[in-house]
Motif scaffolding. Sequence first.
Motif, PDB file in Angstrom:
ATOM      1  N   TRP A 178       3.836  11.225   0.983  1.00 21.80           N
ATOM      2  CA  TRP A 178       4.666   9.997   0.683  1.00 21.80           C
ATOM      3  C   TRP A 178       5.208   9.415   1.679  1.00 21.80           C
ATOM      4  O   TRP A 178       5.052   8.786   1.895  1.00 21.80           O
ATOM      5  CB  TRP A 178       6.103  11.201  -0.027  1.00 21.80           C
ATOM      6  CG  TRP A 178       7.142  10.241  -0.349  1.00 21.80           C
ATOM      7  CD1 TRP A 178       7.139   9.380  -1.106  1.00 21.80           C
ATOM      8  CD2 TRP A 178       8.174  10.009   0.557  1.00 21.80           C
ATOM      9  NE1 TRP A 178       8.374   8.869  -1.120  1.00 21.80           N
ATOM     10  CE2 TRP A 178       8.773   8.813   0.137  1.00 21.80           C
ATOM     11  CE3 TRP A 178       9.050  10.330   2.207  1.00 21.80           C
ATOM     12  CZ2 TRP A 178      10.154   8.478   0.523  1.00 21.80           C
ATOM     13  CZ3 TRP A 178       9.818   9.697   2.526  1.00 21.80           C
ATOM     14  CH2 TRP A 178      10.638   9.328   1.920  1.00 21.80           C
ATOM     15  N   LYS A 179       5.231  10.930   3.172  1.00 20.27           N
ATOM     16  CA  LYS A 179       5.097   9.382   4.110  1.00 20.27           C
ATOM     17  C   LYS A 179       3.886   8.835   4.504  1.00 20.27           C
ATOM     18  O   LYS A 179       4.146   7.866   5.149  1.00 20.27           O
ATOM     19  CB  LYS A 179       5.078  10.651   5.700  1.00 20.27           C
ATOM     20  CG  LYS A 179       7.017  11.451   5.380  1.00 20.27           C
ATOM     21  CD  LYS A 179       7.962  10.762   5.537  1.00 20.27           C
ATOM     22  CE  LYS A 179       9.308  10.837   5.316  1.00 20.27           C
ATOM     23  NZ  LYS A 179      10.064  10.237   5.905  1.00 20.27           N
ATOM     24  N   LYS A 180       2.655   9.150   3.961  1.00 21.75           N
ATOM     25  CA  LYS A 180       2.064   8.908   4.576  1.00 21.75           C
ATOM     26  C   LYS A 180       1.536   7.161   3.447  1.00 21.75           C
ATOM     27  O   LYS A 180       1.291   5.979   4.068  1.00 21.75           O
ATOM     28  CB  LYS A 180       0.546   9.419   4.367  1.00 21.75           C
ATOM     29  CG  LYS A 180       0.131  10.097   5.816  1.00 21.75           C
ATOM     30  CD  LYS A 180      -1.334  11.167   5.288  1.00 21.75           C
ATOM     31  CE  LYS A 180      -1.397  12.498   6.107  1.00 21.75           C
ATOM     32  NZ  LYS A 180      -2.958  13.002   5.996  1.00 21.75           N
ATOM     33  N   SER A 181       1.747   7.090   2.330  1.00 23.24           N
ATOM     34  CA  SER A 181       2.330   6.785   1.199  1.00 23.24           C
ATOM     35  C   SER A 181       3.080   5.680   1.595  1.00 23.24           C
ATOM     36  O   SER A 181       2.710   3.728   1.730  1.00 23.24           O
ATOM     37  CB  SER A 181       2.345   6.702   0.055  1.00 23.24           C
ATOM     38  OG  SER A 181       2.504   6.349  -1.263  1.00 23.24           O
ATOM     39  N   ASP A 182       4.795   5.916   1.979  1.00 25.07           N
ATOM     40  CA  ASP A 182       5.411   4.394   3.046  1.00 25.07           C
ATOM     41  C   ASP A 182       4.725   3.807   4.111  1.00 25.07           C
ATOM     42  O   ASP A 182       4.256   2.795   4.194  1.00 25.07           O
ATOM     43  CB  ASP A 182       6.137   6.118   2.827  1.00 25.07           C
ATOM     44  CG  ASP A 182       7.670   5.963   1.961  1.00 25.07           C
ATOM     45  OD1 ASP A 182       6.926   5.464   0.626  1.00 25.07           O
ATOM     46  OD2 ASP A 182       8.043   6.839   1.898  1.00 25.07           O
TER      47      ASP A 182
ATOM     48  N   VAL B  74       1.794   3.005   4.951  1.00 28.42           N
ATOM     49  CA  VAL B  74       0.487   2.389   3.880  1.00 28.42           C
ATOM     50  C   VAL B  74       1.118   1.382   4.589  1.00 28.42           C
ATOM     51  O   VAL B  74       0.727  -0.137   4.663  1.00 28.42           O
ATOM     52  CB  VAL B  74      -0.391   2.783   3.585  1.00 28.42           C
ATOM     53  CG1 VAL B  74      -1.502   2.069   2.923  1.00 28.42           C
ATOM     54  CG2 VAL B  74      -1.350   3.624   4.321  1.00 28.42           C
ATOM     55  N   ALA B  75       2.243   1.517   3.135  1.00 24.67           N
ATOM     56  CA  ALA B  75       2.826   0.131   2.549  1.00 24.67           C
ATOM     57  C   ALA B  75       3.555  -0.506   3.303  1.00 24.67           C
ATOM     58  O   ALA B  75       3.294  -1.600   3.762  1.00 24.67           O
ATOM     59  CB  ALA B  75       3.324   0.755   1.839  1.00 24.67           C
ATOM     60  N   ALA B  76       3.840   0.053   4.557  1.00 23.13           N
ATOM     61  CA  ALA B  76       4.718  -0.394   5.581  1.00 23.13           C
ATOM     62  C   ALA B  76       3.676  -1.611   6.743  1.00 23.13           C
ATOM     63  O   ALA B  76       3.873  -2.699   7.042  1.00 23.13           O
ATOM     64  CB  ALA B  76       5.489   0.424   6.648  1.00 23.13           C
ATOM     65  N   LYS B  77       2.937  -0.790   7.030  1.00 27.95           N
ATOM     66  CA  LYS B  77       1.689  -1.600   7.454  1.00 27.95           C
ATOM     67  C   LYS B  77       0.842  -3.316   6.358  1.00 27.95           C
ATOM     68  O   LYS B  77       0.867  -4.246   6.772  1.00 27.95           O
ATOM     69  CB  LYS B  77       0.502  -1.015   7.089  1.00 27.95           C
ATOM     70  CG  LYS B  77       0.920   0.167   9.122  1.00 27.95           C
ATOM     71  CD  LYS B  77      -0.619   0.610   9.563  1.00 27.95           C
ATOM     72  CE  LYS B  77      -1.364   1.999   8.609  1.00 27.95           C
ATOM     73  NZ  LYS B  77      -2.557   2.055   8.801  1.00 27.95           N
ATOM     74  N   ASP B  78       0.491  -2.965   5.097  1.00 27.63           N
ATOM     75  CA  ASP B  78       0.743  -3.803   4.418  1.00 27.63           C
ATOM     76  C   ASP B  78       0.906  -4.713   4.235  1.00 27.63           C
ATOM     77  O   ASP B  78       1.239  -6.091   4.284  1.00 27.63           O
ATOM     78  CB  ASP B  78      -0.048  -3.536   3.273  1.00 27.63           C
ATOM     79  CG  ASP B  78      -1.129  -2.130   3.345  1.00 27.63           C
ATOM     80  OD1 ASP B  78      -1.837  -2.637   4.160  1.00 27.63           O
ATOM     81  OD2 ASP B  78      -1.408  -1.738   1.843  1.00 27.63           O
TER      82      ASP B  78
ATOM     83  N   VAL C  80       9.261  -5.150  11.536  1.00 28.84           N
ATOM     84  CA  VAL C  80       8.439  -4.302  12.373  1.00 28.84           C
ATOM     85  C   VAL C  80       9.283  -2.825  13.129  1.00 28.84           C
ATOM     86  O   VAL C  80       8.810  -2.038  13.334  1.00 28.84           O
ATOM     87  CB  VAL C  80       8.393  -4.929  13.849  1.00 28.84           C
ATOM     88  CG1 VAL C  80       8.077  -4.217  14.947  1.00 28.84           C
ATOM     89  CG2 VAL C  80       7.654  -6.666  13.817  1.00 28.84           C
ATOM     90  N   GLU C  81      10.380  -3.256  12.856  1.00 32.98           N
ATOM     91  CA  GLU C  81      11.016  -1.953  13.254  1.00 32.98           C
ATOM     92  C   GLU C  81      11.399  -1.081  12.669  1.00 32.98           C
ATOM     93  O   GLU C  81      11.030   0.467  12.858  1.00 32.98           O
ATOM     94  CB  GLU C  81      13.111  -2.407  13.807  1.00 32.98           C
ATOM     95  CG  GLU C  81      13.091  -3.053  14.660  1.00 32.98           C
ATOM     96  CD  GLU C  81      14.610  -3.511  14.286  1.00 32.98           C
ATOM     97  OE1 GLU C  81      15.198  -3.096  13.721  1.00 32.98           O
ATOM     98  OE2 GLU C  81      15.004  -4.439  15.587  1.00 32.98           O
ATOM     99  N   GLU C  82      11.391  -1.723  10.943  1.00 32.69           N
ATOM    100  CA  GLU C  82      10.845  -0.805   9.638  1.00 32.69           C
ATOM    101  C   GLU C  82       9.530   0.276   9.962  1.00 32.69           C
ATOM    102  O   GLU C  82       9.300   1.589   9.817  1.00 32.69           O
ATOM    103  CB  GLU C  82      10.854  -0.693   8.719  1.00 32.69           C
ATOM    104  CG  GLU C  82      10.736  -0.565   7.519  1.00 32.69           C
ATOM    105  CD  GLU C  82      10.993  -0.773   6.008  1.00 32.69           C
ATOM    106  OE1 GLU C  82      10.752  -0.390   4.667  1.00 32.69           O
ATOM    107  OE2 GLU C  82      11.077  -1.823   5.668  1.00 32.69           O
TER     108      GLU C  82
END
Length: 338
Positions: free
Chosen positions: A307-311, A313-317, A213-215
Amino acid sequence: MITKIGIRNFQCHRSLTIDLDEFVTVIVGPSDSGKSAIIRAIRWLCLNQPSGDSFICDGTDSVTARMKVDGRTVTRHRDKSDNLYKLGKDEFKSFGSSVPAPIERLLNIGPVNFQQQHDPPYWLSNSAGQVSRELNAIVNLEVIDSVLSAVAKQITKSRNEVGFIEERLSKAETEVKDTEWAEDAESDLKRLDKARSEHARQVVRVAHFRDVVEEAIERRETHQQASKQASALRTVVSAGKMLRKLGKRRKGLDELLGQIASKEVIEAPDITRLGGLKEICKTRSQAAVGLASLLIDIQECHEKVNWKKSDYVAAKDRLRKETDGKCPICGSSYKGDL
């Protein structure tokens, strides 16, 4: 069966050998001729009695008595350095006041087998109990009595042990009843250990979810900052496009000024306005150089935003997958964007 007796240096007999009859042997002679000495020598060999060395002939320092029994020779010998029995080639020493067991078993002779010269008539002067004991010794009844007595003692001892064991068993059964709660306690302890293990597992899982969650929050903040930067960059890009157009116009004006300069001018035209336009073009040219550098920075920022958008989206998934679509803190389902 005893077939031969040999004596050397025993009381008055320096050397004597007697062959015994198969049935009865009678020793006769005048008084003080050594008849009783022969019996004493046989007793010394068979019973190791009397002790000491007073029976050794005067003037000698050794004594020997020998007997042939069932084809085997038994020897009793004593001198200043040795005190021993022999059975064939076997020697026996350090036997104390008894007879070595192998020789005792071979001879099978005891005190009851000897009648001294001055002893009372055999058994006639003994008590009934003494006669009974001696009869028992002859037919080995004393062995039976001894065994029966030992068995009786063992039975009494066993009964006492059984009583003691039964008492301990009764106490143990009482103690077992008093500790029946231990089985339930053991079951409770197992459940407690299981709950403790589950709690530890949940603590680890919650800590893991907290990190996720923090990430995710950190990446959302990064995404928001990147979005703001992208908005600012879009404004800059728009300004850059305008400056690019102005640059093209400046280039056209520079070409026009070059053509004018290459031609002869008969009359001096009014170039006041052109001078002001030249200053504007110079300023615009410098701005164009700055915008070119800014465009490079904008392109790099676009790449960082992507790059931040990709990170993000990956964190949400990952968060949805790790938490099965539910908040690890309150347990409610996620709604909309995180």
